[in-house]
Design an enzyme around this catalytic site. Structure first.
Site, PDB file in Angstrom:
ATOM      1  N   CYS A  36     -28.546 -48.609  -4.186  1.00  0.00           N
ATOM      2  CA  CYS A  36     -27.406 -49.113  -4.952  1.00  0.00           C
ATOM      3  C   CYS A  36     -27.494 -50.598  -5.298  1.00  0.00           C
ATOM      4  CB  CYS A  36     -26.109 -48.863  -4.200  1.00  0.00           C
ATOM      5  SG  CYS A  36     -25.869 -47.146  -3.704  1.00  0.00           S
ATOM      6  N   HIS A  77     -20.649 -44.131 -10.630  1.00  0.00           N
ATOM      7  CA  HIS A  77     -21.658 -44.827  -9.826  1.00  0.00           C
ATOM      8  C   HIS A  77     -23.055 -44.342 -10.205  1.00  0.00           C
ATOM      9  CE1 HIS A  77     -23.678 -46.829  -6.711  1.00  0.00           C
ATOM     10  NE2 HIS A  77     -23.264 -46.163  -5.636  1.00  0.00           N
TER      11      HIS A  77
END
Length: 369
Positions: free
Chosen positions: A86, A320
Site C-alpha cells: 500500500c 483502495h
C-alpha cells in the site's frame, strides 16, 4: 544539490473491482495518467528520464516498462517497478525525488497502478509434484503469528463499531459534497470516483462483519486505478512557469508486522519533527483509510487535525487500488495546494501518510512554493 518538486499530478478515476475500469490492465491505467501529467506540464514525452511505478497485485514483467511504452515515452526509459504494497505509490514518488536531488535524473514520472479486476490468480507449486495450491496473498512476515489478515489486525486496534461507522459515513458524505476533482483524468466515461453514497446508521448496521467490529462497510473497497506525478528540479519548474510543490521531509519506516495499521504513526512523528511542525500547523492531511479503525487509531496517536484530514473524503468512500493509493494521496495534495484560485490564506503545507501490510508506514510533507 537540486531541490525536487512536483509540477503535475493526475490519476484515473478510482473504480471498484469489476466496475468501469475492469477491462483495462494496470500498465494501461498508468499510461493514461502519465499522458495527462505530460499534457498538463506541456512537456514532450522525450523529456522524461525514468518512470517509477508501484504495483502489488500483478504477475511481474515490469509493469513500469509496459506503462512507459504505452504512454509513448522514449525507449531509453526502462521503467522501474517497485512493490511496497500500500505504501508503494508514495514510496515511488520519494524514490524519484531522491534521484532528482542527487542529479541522477531531471524529470521522472512516479506513482502507482493497480487492477484488482485483472489481478492474476496465484498458485503455489508443490515441489513433490502434487497439485498446485491456490493462495490469495503472499506472506508479509516469516512468523505466522505476526502475519495477520489485514481486517483482523484492524479489529485488534479496538476501535468501537459506532466510531468506525460514524467515521465511514463522514468520509462518504465529504466525498459526495466535494466539487469535481481536477486531479482526475476522465476514462471510460468516468470523470469522478463512483463509489461514494449516503450511508444511514441502519445501512451501516447491516454491513457484513469481516472481523469483530470491522465490516465490509467500514473497510475500503478493492479498486482499480493509477496515479502518476511529475517530479523535477525547482529550477526546471521555474523555467517552465509551473506551479510546484516542494517535496519536504519524509520517512519510510518499518514497524511491527503484527499491527500494520499503526506503522504510519512513527513516520508521521518523524516527518513533523524534521520540519519542526506541530500537527495543527498542517493545512491539509491526506491519510489512507484502508480501514476506519486504522484511520481513527492513527489520528488519535498523532494528534493530526481531524477537521483538515481527508476533507474531500478518503479511500473508504472512493476505493483502495493498493499500489496506487499512496500516489492518489499525493495527487490530491498537489491540486489542493496549487489551485489557481487558492486564497492567500489557503493551505500551504500538506502531509500524506499511509500504512502497508508487513508493518510499513510512509509519510511525506509537501509545501507550496
Amino acid at each position: 544539490m537540486p531541490r525536487a518538486v512536483l509540477i503535475a499530478a493526475r490519476r484515473t478515476p478510482v473504480a471498484p473491482r469489476g466496475g468501469a475500469l475492469a477491462r483495462i490492465d494496470a500498465p494501461e491505467l498508468a499510461a493514461h495518467a502519465a499522458r495527462a501529467c505530460l499534457a498538463d506540464a506541456a512537456l514532450p514525452a522525450d523529456a522524461v528520464d525514468e518512470l517509477i511505478l508501484a504495483n502489488a497485485l500483478g504477475a511481474g514483467g515490469n509493469p513500469a516498462r509496459l506503462a512507459a511504452l504505452a504512454a509513448g515515452l522514449p525507449e531509453r526509459v526502462g521503467g522501474l517497478t517497485i512493490d511496497r504494497q500500500c505504501t508503494g505509490g508514495l514510496d515511488a514518488l520519494l524514490l524519484a525525488a531522491a534521484l532528482v536531488e542527487t542529479g541522477r535524473a531531471t524529470t521522472i514520472l512516479a506513482g502507482g497502478a493497480e487492477s484488482f479486476s485483472r489481478r492474476p490468480l496465484r498458485l503455489a507449486t508443490d515441489p513433490d509434484g502434487g497439485a498446485p495450491k491456490p493462495y490469495l496473498r503472499p506472506r508479509f512476515s516469516p512468523d505466522p503469528a505476526r502475519d495477520p489478515e489485514m481486517h483482523e489486525a484492524a479489529n485488534a486496534l479496538g476501535q468501537p463499531r459506532a466510531a468506525q461507522d460514524a467515521y465511514t459515513a463522514a468520509s462518504h458524505a465529504r466525498a459526495l459534497a466535494a466539487p469535481p476533482l481536477p486531479e482526475i483524468a476522465p476514462l471510460e466515461g468516468l470523470a469522478a470516483d463512483p463509489y461514494a453514497r449516503a450511508l444511514s446508521p441502519a445501512l451501516l448496521a447491516r454491513a457484513k462483519p469481516l472481523a469483530g467490529d470491522v465490516t465490509a462497510a467500514n473497510t475500503a473497497p478493492e479498486a482499480d486505478a493509477a496515479a502518476l506525478l511529475l517530479v523535477t528540479t525547482e529550477d526546471h519548474a521555474r523555467a517552465l512557469g509551473r506551479p510546484a510543490l516542494a517535496i519536504g521531509p519524509s520517512a519510510m519506516l518499518g514497524g511491527d508486522p503484527a499491527q500494520p495499521g499503526l506503522a504510519p504513526v512513527a513516520a508521521i512523528r518523524a516527518v513533523l519533527a524534521k520540519a519542526s511542525l506541530a500537527p495543527d500547523m498542517l493545512g491539509q492531511v491526506e491519510l489512507m483509510e484502508a480501514f476506519a479503525a486504522q484511520a481513527l487509531a492513527t489520528l488519535e496517536a498523532t494528534g493530526l487535525p481531524a477537521a483538515r484530514t481527508n476533507p474531500q473524503g478518503g479511500a473508504l468512500a472512493r476505493g483502495h487500488p493498493i499500489g496506487a493509493s499512496g500516489a492518489v494521496l499525493a495527487c490530491r495534495l498537489f491540486h489542493a495546494l496549487t489551485a489557481p484560485d487558492l486564497p492567500g490564506e489557503g493551505p500551504t503545507t500538506g502531509l500524506a501518510a499511509i500504512a502497508a501490510a508487513g508493518g510499513l508506514g510512509t509519510a511525506a510533507l509537501f509545501t507550496r512554493l
